[in-house]
Design a protein around this motif. Sequence first.
Motif, PDB file in Angstrom:
ATOM      1  N   MET A  87      47.658  40.385  12.962  1.00 43.80           N
ATOM      2  CA  MET A  87      46.882  39.640  13.944  1.00 43.80           C
ATOM      3  C   MET A  87      46.466  38.285  13.381  1.00 43.80           C
ATOM      4  O   MET A  87      46.588  37.247  14.055  1.00 43.80           O
ATOM      5  CB  MET A  87      45.643  40.432  14.359  1.00 43.80           C
ATOM      6  N   VAL A  88      45.992  38.273  12.165  1.00 47.14           N
ATOM      7  CA  VAL A  88      45.579  37.018  11.535  1.00 47.14           C
ATOM      8  C   VAL A  88      46.765  36.059  11.440  1.00 47.14           C
ATOM      9  O   VAL A  88      46.646  34.861  11.744  1.00 47.14           O
ATOM     10  CB  VAL A  88      44.970  37.284  10.141  1.00 47.14           C
ATOM     11  N   SER A  89      47.923  36.570  11.053  1.00 46.59           N
ATOM     12  CA  SER A  89      49.128  35.732  10.949  1.00 46.59           C
ATOM     13  C   SER A  89      49.520  35.148  12.299  1.00 46.59           C
ATOM     14  O   SER A  89      49.902  33.968  12.399  1.00 46.59           O
ATOM     15  CB  SER A  89      50.300  36.545  10.390  1.00 46.59           C
ATOM     16  N   MET A  90      49.407  35.964  13.362  1.00 51.53           N
ATOM     17  CA  MET A  90      49.793  35.485  14.682  1.00 51.53           C
ATOM     18  C   MET A  90      48.753  34.521  15.260  1.00 51.53           C
ATOM     19  O   MET A  90      49.098  33.620  16.029  1.00 51.53           O
ATOM     20  CB  MET A  90      50.032  36.659  15.625  1.00 51.53           C
ATOM     21  N   ILE A  91      47.505  34.690  14.919  1.00 48.29           N
ATOM     22  CA  ILE A  91      46.483  33.712  15.303  1.00 48.29           C
ATOM     23  C   ILE A  91      46.822  32.358  14.673  1.00 48.29           C
ATOM     24  O   ILE A  91      46.748  31.310  15.324  1.00 48.29           O
ATOM     25  CB  ILE A  91      45.076  34.201  14.891  1.00 48.29           C
ATOM     26  N   CYS A  92      47.240  32.380  13.422  1.00 51.39           N
ATOM     27  CA  CYS A  92      47.640  31.144  12.743  1.00 51.39           C
ATOM     28  C   CYS A  92      48.881  30.548  13.404  1.00 51.39           C
ATOM     29  O   CYS A  92      48.996  29.322  13.548  1.00 51.39           O
ATOM     30  CB  CYS A  92      47.905  31.412  11.265  1.00 51.39           C
ATOM     31  N   ARG A  93      49.803  31.402  13.821  1.00 49.77           N
ATOM     32  CA  ARG A  93      50.997  30.903  14.498  1.00 49.77           C
ATOM     33  C   ARG A  93      50.646  30.292  15.848  1.00 49.77           C
ATOM     34  O   ARG A  93      51.202  29.266  16.241  1.00 49.77           O
ATOM     35  CB  ARG A  93      52.020  32.029  14.676  1.00 49.77           C
TER      36      ARG A  93
END
Length: 374
Positions: free
Chosen positions: A32-38
């Motif tokens: 989730m954190v990675s996709m928020i950054c994306r």
Amino acid sequence: MAGIYIHIPFCLQACHYCDFHFSTNRKHAPEMVSMICRELKLRKDYLPEGEAIHTLYFGGGTPSLLTADQIREIHDAIHTHFDCQLLETTLEANPDDLEAKKLDAWLALGIDRLSIGIQSFDDDVLKFYNRSHNARESLLAIDKARKAGFKSLSMDLIYGFPYKDHSIWQADLAQTLALTPDHISSYCLTIEPKTALGVWEKKGKFQAASEDFQAEQFEILQQSLEKAGYLQYEISNFARDKAFSLHNSNYWKGVPYLGIGPGAHSFDGAHRGSNIAHNTRYIRLLEENKPAFRQETLSATEQINEYLLTSLRTIWGIDPAFLLEKFGWDLLKEKKKALSDMQQQGLIQMEYQSISLSNKGKLLADYLAAKLFI
């Protein structure tokens, strides 16, 4: 003065009154954190060209559940893709999450304001709400935050808990004022259909407090906080020494903001939209570099009505000149009778080319705004 809102969709457990988007399953928090950054990267051009970011708000859910490294990862992505000239960075936190290492890490990132979900200082009430903390942890949390160096603290409270009298609410306010936070947000206990309280009410296992009881507690809130030097700058928000939430004030003033994360909303000045409120689908869409955002164009009428609704809730009130200049709509002419009636009943104040609510009118804010809608 644009802002960015980051929705962290995880909670330790489900509060019985909450209908915000969240999950108690944190297994996919790293993804989730990675996709928020994306998403931050994919939507870096959403806001009007040249808009610098002045406010940043980590909300939820419970952002304080994330590790310090995960908050840092999101924070760094924001600074990579946006022109950040931050005046305020807020993080919502639960009392039981305020560990010294996290507090130090947040401060190091420039997070300068904590919004702490106290809700009540009565342990029985907290258990009924299914909160993950107790009153003692709330007191310790405030102490830890101040010792760590946080100077701006906001405390969330809920009024309207059904009880035989107002003694619990009065005790909550007395304890809150003894802690002297610079900001207090207080909301009425609202029973939403899909929450635990909503289900219990439907089955006859729970009965909400009457509207009169809730109104009395709202008036106790106003009187207590005004006496203690707090200014009610929005229906549910009070501050000392003008410690207004810049981020939330911009919402009410119609300033553009970008919402990131599942269920987050965005507004670019003319268009509003929201992300899909489903964690797994959100992650899958972003993994494929597809938008999780759905946009709608607001008509002039919708923009006017939204402005009336949000502005009337604040001390700044409605500016008829703004409506006339931007939309060519003359509020003073079109709603002359309604405004006259409200003024005669002592519900609004009309001065310096602004229309704002009296204390009496604040009990009827949404109803009065609807009377002014096109």
